[in-house]
Scaffold this active site. Sequence first.
Site, PDB file in Angstrom:
ATOM      1  N   CYS A 122      -7.258  -8.327   0.637  1.00 12.13           N
ATOM      2  CA  CYS A 122      -7.407  -7.644   2.083  1.00 12.13           C
ATOM      3  C   CYS A 122      -8.969  -7.474   2.387  1.00 12.13           C
ATOM      4  O   CYS A 122      -8.430  -7.133   3.763  1.00 12.13           O
ATOM      5  CB  CYS A 122      -6.449  -6.096   1.993  1.00 12.13           C
ATOM      6  N   HIS A 271      -6.649  -2.392   8.490  1.00 10.99           N
ATOM      7  CA  HIS A 271      -5.279  -3.010   7.308  1.00 10.99           C
ATOM      8  C   HIS A 271      -3.930  -2.613   6.798  1.00 10.99           C
ATOM      9  O   HIS A 271      -4.095  -0.725   7.329  1.00 10.99           O
ATOM     10  CB  HIS A 271      -6.655  -2.996   6.158  1.00 10.99           C
ATOM     11  N   ASN A 302       2.223  -6.462   5.737  1.00  8.34           N
ATOM     12  CA  ASN A 302       0.935  -6.725   4.862  1.00  8.34           C
ATOM     13  C   ASN A 302       0.850  -7.800   4.812  1.00  8.34           C
ATOM     14  O   ASN A 302       1.007  -8.249   3.672  1.00  8.34           O
ATOM     15  CB  ASN A 302       0.729  -5.862   4.294  1.00  8.34           C
TER      16      ASN A 302
END
Lengths: 375, 72
Positions: A122, A271, A302
């Site tokens: 991420c 994010h 995500n």
Amino acid sequence: MTVSSFNHVKISGVKTVIPENYVDIDDELEFFGNNPKKLERAKKMVGYGRRYLADELTTVTDLAVDAAEKLFEEMSIDKNDIDILIFVNQKPDFREPNDACIAHGRLGLKKSCATLPIVLGCSGYPYGLWLASALMQSGFFKKCLLLAGDVPARATDQKDRKKAQIFSDGASATILEYTSEERLSYFVNGSDGGGWDKLVVPFGGMRLPFDKASFDIEETDENGNKWRANLSLMKGADVFNFTMDVAPKLINEILDVSGWAKDDVDLYAIHQANKQIVENIIAMSKIPEEKTPVDVFSKYANSSTNSVVTVVCDQQKPLKKVVLCAFGVGLSWGAAAVDLSGMYNGGISTYIPPKDRPTREEQIKHWINYFKGEE
Amino acid sequence: MTNEEFLSKMQDVLQTEEELKLDTVLDDLAEWDSLSVMATMAFLDKDFGVKTTMKDYKNVKTIGDIAQKAGL
């Protein structure tokens, strides 16, 4: 945290590619005890919506190479001008070699192109931009191709409801160029390797190689979530606390370093861990809500490494000052303050797999013949 | 923050229509699940600067126990 800035590197184009298959949370009522009220509540609290899943033959390299080919064509880029290729991902095609080399070959880039991977999830995209910018600042190179993405959804058992409804697959291509004009960019990076086991795939490396017995492991937790040895483990609450701790500070630090006022920023690409987390980060860092999308999580879920890129590619209007903030597996975090004036935004396109892909069985047969010297 | 304000905010945090009191037993609420625990963790952190972990909620019985964690 490490702070750096550059003044002769511009980001000239970006494009995201996602798989064609998707799942809508509305079609998963069974996982909410067939109770529509429970489903609606979860949607409201966490933002569950649509997530994209790569099929069983599609890898992150397939998506990233497709993004690069499309971007080259749309921007009329001569691939012989690419001097550096960096590929950021956490779930590679093979244990060796790295995906950057594989992508280099598939894209047919020149042999004088320097090629290297970054293994991060991420937090990876700001890290990729940072490394690419540091290299391009030297003036030795014309163009850098930064590939980033991952297939966390493909790598998740859809019955593992701790993670399944969160993750999505996707990848992007970004072009960075040296410019003799002044173009400022700022970066803040940090790590906490003490938290390495908060997001972890314990099996399959040299620490704990697969053996026959490991394939028989199948554990079920008190909520009925299943785990097998080839799957990842996540300490959700610890990761949540880490995020609440790091992300607001990270945003304020990148603003400090850049000297940008909160209202001068056109877009905060945070994010998209989930909507609840992004909303809490907004509240704690006191950045403007209207400039910080939280709905990208509901639209694309995500997508790990590519999550902040998806936020940028989802924007319809031209962007100037953009703050990127990402955090995750490692534990690792990075933020960038970049001027995207004049950047080509290729948006979000769908990856259509080629019809003649070898099946899993055909691939296995190929490697056996390869070993025997018959291919 | 007064107790009344806390109870009203908790109603929003838990996304419940039940009227909350300090002695409301969490296990009696249909909405007291892992989503609610996460939301409560974020609420205590954001509004009170109090860090909690998932384990802290194993011994929490009532809304009042959460108020106590918040320092009310």
